[in-house]
Design a protein around this motif. Structure first.
Motif, short mmCIF file in Angstrom:
data_model
loop_
_atom_site.label_atom_id
_atom_site.label_comp_id
_atom_site.label_asym_id
_atom_site.label_seq_id
_atom_site.Cartn_x
_atom_site.Cartn_y
_atom_site.Cartn_z
N ASN A 28 -14.64 -4.88 31.01
CA ASN A 28 -14.72 -4.22 32.32
C ASN A 28 -14.79 -5.27 33.42
O ASN A 28 -15.37 -6.34 33.25
N ASN A 29 -14.18 -4.94 34.56
CA ASN A 29 -14.23 -5.76 35.78
C ASN A 29 -13.32 -6.99 35.75
O ASN A 29 -13.32 -7.78 36.69
N MET A 30 -12.55 -7.17 34.69
CA MET A 30 -11.72 -8.38 34.62
C MET A 30 -10.53 -8.28 35.57
O MET A 30 -10.17 -7.21 36.06
N VAL A 31 -9.94 -9.44 35.81
CA VAL A 31 -8.70 -9.53 36.59
C VAL A 31 -7.62 -10.09 35.68
O VAL A 31 -7.86 -11.07 34.96
N LEU A 32 -6.44 -9.48 35.70
CA LEU A 32 -5.29 -9.99 34.97
C LEU A 32 -4.30 -10.58 35.97
O LEU A 32 -4.12 -10.06 37.08
N GLN A 33 -3.65 -11.67 35.57
CA GLN A 33 -2.72 -12.36 36.45
C GLN A 33 -1.54 -11.45 36.80
O GLN A 33 -0.90 -10.88 35.92
N GLN A 34 -1.27 -11.32 38.08
CA GLN A 34 -0.21 -10.43 38.52
C GLN A 34 1.18 -10.96 38.15
O GLN A 34 1.39 -12.16 37.99
N LYS A 35 2.10 -10.01 38.00
CA LYS A 35 3.52 -10.30 37.74
C LYS A 35 3.70 -11.32 36.62
O LYS A 35 4.43 -12.30 36.75
N SER A 36 2.99 -11.07 35.52
CA SER A 36 3.06 -12.01 34.40
C SER A 36 3.04 -11.24 33.09
O SER A 36 2.86 -10.02 33.07
N GLU A 37 3.22 -11.97 32.02
CA GLU A 37 3.00 -11.41 30.69
C GLU A 37 1.72 -12.04 30.16
O GLU A 37 1.65 -13.25 29.95
N THR A 38 0.71 -11.23 29.98
CA THR A 38 -0.57 -11.72 29.49
C THR A 38 -0.91 -10.98 28.21
O THR A 38 -0.18 -10.06 27.80
#
Length: 477
Positions: free
Chosen positions: A37-47
């Motif tokens: 919860n509350n995490m951020v994922l890198q935008q416009k990427s494949e993670t």
């Protein structure tokens, strides 16, 4: 029903219930703490999303930003990993994982993710009574800034798991969190107007060897010899790879925007090899992440070390590391008010300089004067040395006093004498009545050298020397 039969039946039911609970527990989808919860994922990427479950268990994953359902099957070691594509910055979103159990990750943001690493000057926080961050804490609530503090741990082998939790920025979350990382995130968030996450994975006192994959150090004769000179102490790891294995490797599945670094003091025991080691560390991280991400770092501050010149030799090696592509260095020689304190208390301006570098180089914003002037060449004319620099398009200025300080001039005798500096629009001109035929110039080339000369944009000139003569590193008297 006879009492003994009832007891047997009850016992059997209890056993079945316990076994069913055990089966559910061992079959449950389990996630590393960095996925939560509350995490951020890198935008416009494949993670990646990853974790553990029963071997061969099929897991369905739905992301709310596109309501797309995908699936992955755990392998024979009970591990699974699924790559997902992220949209442009935004949120909050949810991610639902469903197998034998269901997990719903909430308050997920899409934005910019930065790794923040190094030793104590990166780690320093409210716990060290830093007034800047203490004053900031009451005003630190921001749903678009997320913080993850990696717990200190080591391992001789690469690990999949780190301790920690994602927190939304606020007084409680900021207590004990890296001041540099937070102020860096705050500036990026304000200027980019997107969610920003900073992952603080730092440890005071650590040398760069322990943040570098062990094989990169041990299989290099020069670096292995330098690593052997590191003293073993109870307070931090020094063995090659130990912090990397436990505090960097578990993060490699995450897509990131870049990294910032504040370290170097832990390598003064053998400063001459730091540039090679530091370059190897950066390139190893990029190879592991499979991305040539930007790497911005802080040149260590002036400090009275116990041996001559070891601080300025590290600074020299840090400047040479700029030869590694997509790196940037900020100079902080003016942000020190006590050269007897290895921890300068002005962390906010350090972070702002790092953020300006990232805003200009990574995010293509128009930031004036985000680089310190760097020496490029010397031209001797008679008894004068003409010094030319990059990153000073409008020339130079004195911050205090009437003449530039910390410049020294030498002839063929290698005896350095204080130089008088004349500021020209495109150069600095050094001369000394005691040096008739200049051969070399040194600027701020001492452990605690702090000069008063800046670019017109307000950044200090980076320390340098024009010679390659042997430097005294003996114990100070």
């Amino acid at each position: 029903m006879p009492r003994f039969l009832f007891k047997q039946l009850l016992s059997a039911l209890i056993v079945c219930f316990i076994l069913s609970l055990s089966s559910a527990a061992f079959g449950a989808i389990r996630l590393p703490h960095i996925i939560g919860n509350n995490m951020v994922l890198q935008q416009k990427s494949e993670t990646a999303l990853w974790g553990w479950s029963n071997p061969a268990e099929k897991i369905y994953i739905t992301t709310s930003w596109n309501n797309h359902k995908d699936s992955v099957t755990a392998d024979g070691t009970a591990k699974w990993k699924l790559n997902i594509k992220t949209p442009v910055a935004g949120g909050p979103y949810t991610i639902t994982l469903k197998g034998e159990n269901t997990i719903v990750l909430e308050n997920i943001m899409i934005g910019e993710v930065w790794i923040c690493s190094g030793q104590s000057n990166m780690e320093w926080s409210s716990l060290q009574k830093l007034q800047q961050i203490i004053d900031e804490m009451p005003h630190s609530r921001n749903n678009n800034i997320r913080l993850f503090h990696v717990a200190k741990t080591t391992s001789p082998y690469p690990q999949d798991y780190v301790e920690g939790s994602w927190k939304v920025s606020g007084p409680d979350a900021l207590n004990g969190f890296s001041a540099v990382a937070y102020f860096f995130a705050k500036e990026l968030q304000q200027k980019l107007n997107v969610p920003v996450a900073v992952i603080n994975t730092s440890w005071g006192g650590t040398p760069a060897e322990t943040w570098t994959p062990a094989e990169k150090v041990n299989n290099n004769e020069v670096l292995a010899k330098s690593a052997a000179m590191q003293k073993t102490v109870p307070w931090w790891p020094a063995a090659p790879g130990y912090a990397y294995n436990a505090m960097i490797y578990p993060l490699l599945n995450l897509s990131i925007a870049g990294a910032i670094w504040y370290q170097g003091e832990g390598n003064t025991v053998m400063p001459f090899t730091y540039g090679q080691l530091f370059s190897e560390m950066i390139q190893s991280w990029r190879a592991a992440w499979k991305k040539d991400f930007p790497f911005y770092y802080v040149q260590i501050a002036p400090y009275n070390y116990g041996h001559n010149n070891i601080g300025n030799l590290i600074r020299e090696q840090q400047a040479k590391t700029l030869a590694v592509p997509n790196t940037g260095m900020i100079v902080i020689s003016d942000l020190v008010n006590d050269v007897k304190n290895i921890h300068p208390t002005n962390k906010k301006d350090v972070a702002l300089r790092l953020a300006n570098y990232a805003l200009a180089e990574t995010y293509n914003q128009n930031i004036a004067g985000y680089k310190s002037p760097m020496f490029t060449r010397m031209q001797v004319t008679g008894n004068k040395a003409n010094l030319y620099f990059d990153n000073a398009p409008n020339g130079f200025k004195l911050n205090t006093g009437k003449t530039a300080t910390e410049f020294y001039l030498a002839g063929a005798d290698k005896v350095f004498m204080p130089a008088v500096i004349k500021i020209e629009k495109d150069r600095l001109v050094a001369s000394s009545p005691e040096v008739k035929n200049p051969v070399a110039v040194r600027f701020s080339f001492s452990n605690s050298g702090m000069s008063n000369i800046f670019s017109k944009e307000g950044l200090p000139v980076a320390p340098f020397r024009t010679d390659e003569w042997v430097v005294d590193t003996s114990k100070m008297k």
